[in-house]
Design a protein around this motif. Structure first.
Motif, PDB file in Angstrom:
ATOM      1  N   THR A   1       3.965   4.574  -8.728  1.00 30.82           N
ATOM      2  CA  THR A   1       4.159   5.150  -7.402  1.00 30.82           C
ATOM      3  C   THR A   1       3.927   4.133  -6.286  1.00 30.82           C
ATOM      4  N   GLU A   2       3.027   3.182  -6.489  1.00 29.41           N
ATOM      5  CA  GLU A   2       2.777   2.153  -5.464  1.00 29.41           C
ATOM      6  C   GLU A   2       4.031   1.314  -5.236  1.00 29.41           C
ATOM      7  N   PHE A   3       4.712   0.929  -6.298  1.00 28.41           N
ATOM      8  CA  PHE A   3       5.958   0.159  -6.166  1.00 28.41           C
ATOM      9  C   PHE A   3       7.021   0.986  -5.441  1.00 28.41           C
ATOM     10  N   ILE A   4       7.159   2.224  -5.843  1.00 34.00           N
ATOM     11  CA  ILE A   4       8.179   3.091  -5.265  1.00 34.00           C
ATOM     12  C   ILE A   4       7.909   3.331  -3.779  1.00 34.00           C
ATOM     13  N   SER A   5       6.644   3.501  -3.418  1.00 34.20           N
ATOM     14  CA  SER A   5       6.305   3.756  -2.016  1.00 34.20           C
ATOM     15  C   SER A   5       6.638   2.568  -1.118  1.00 34.20           C
ATOM     16  N   LYS A   6       6.766   1.387  -1.684  1.00 35.58           N
ATOM     17  CA  LYS A   6       7.115   0.183  -0.920  1.00 35.58           C
ATOM     18  C   LYS A   6       8.622  -0.042  -0.851  1.00 35.58           C
TER      19      LYS A   6
ATOM     20  N   LYS B   1       1.467  -7.949  -5.377  1.00 32.66           N
ATOM     21  CA  LYS B   1       1.365  -7.726  -3.929  1.00 32.66           C
ATOM     22  C   LYS B   1       1.579  -8.999  -3.123  1.00 32.66           C
ATOM     23  N   TYR B   2       1.215 -10.157  -3.649  1.00 29.28           N
ATOM     24  CA  TYR B   2       1.392 -11.404  -2.901  1.00 29.28           C
ATOM     25  C   TYR B   2       2.869 -11.745  -2.754  1.00 29.28           C
ATOM     26  N   LEU B   3       3.621 -11.532  -3.812  1.00 32.46           N
ATOM     27  CA  LEU B   3       5.069 -11.733  -3.753  1.00 32.46           C
ATOM     28  C   LEU B   3       5.686 -10.779  -2.732  1.00 32.46           C
ATOM     29  N   TYR B   4       5.383  -9.504  -2.853  1.00 31.29           N
ATOM     30  CA  TYR B   4       5.939  -8.504  -1.945  1.00 31.29           C
ATOM     31  C   TYR B   4       5.549  -8.795  -0.496  1.00 31.29           C
ATOM     32  N   ASN B   5       4.267  -9.046  -0.257  1.00 29.73           N
ATOM     33  CA  ASN B   5       3.799  -9.289   1.105  1.00 29.73           C
ATOM     34  C   ASN B   5       4.420 -10.551   1.702  1.00 29.73           C
TER      35      ASN B   5
END
Length: 127
Positions: free
Chosen positions: A48-53, A20-24
């Motif tokens: 699903t969390e990755f896909i939803s982003k 999440k830190y990389l993505y954010n």
């Protein structure tokens, strides 16, 4: 054809908490390129969390290799599908954040786009 920037990383058994830190950080610098995760030996149902982003997921098998070895083969397979002028950042997953948009970085350093491969380090990217 417009040049695109792709973020590419590979890992095994990470959850959203590890990435999440990389993505954010990418969202914070307004990165609009593609974000791509190579997932090894992972159950597609839990992603699903990755896909939803909007993260592109690429599933692969380690085949008795370590991630630090197998990822280079998978990186080459990914790169082979892209237009030659696109840029791919192959990065570590859990210990890296972006403080500048990669598009801005290359706008400020166009000489780097004349190379087929650029190997950056913390010193090269911040200095």
């Amino acid at each position: 054809m417009e040049q695109k920037i792709h973020i590419l990383t590979a890992f095994n058994n990470y959850t959203w908490n590890e990435v999440k830190y990389l993505y954010n950080s990418l969202k914070k610098v307004s990165f609009e390129g593609s974000i791509n995760f190579i997932l090894y030996d992972q159950d597609e149902k839990r992603d699903t969390e990755f896909i939803s982003k909007g993260i592109n997921l690429i599933y692969s098998k380690l085949d008795n290799l370590e991630v630090v070895v197998k990822r280079f083969y998978d990186y080459s397979q990914f790169c082979a599908t892209l237009p030659e002028k696109d840029i791919v950042f192959c990065i570590d997953t859990a210990d890296l954040i972006f403080q500048i948009n990669p598009y801005d970085f290359f706008s400020n350093h166009p000489e780097l786009l004349k190379k087929d491969i650029f190997l950056g380090s913390i010193f090269a990217l911040t200095g």
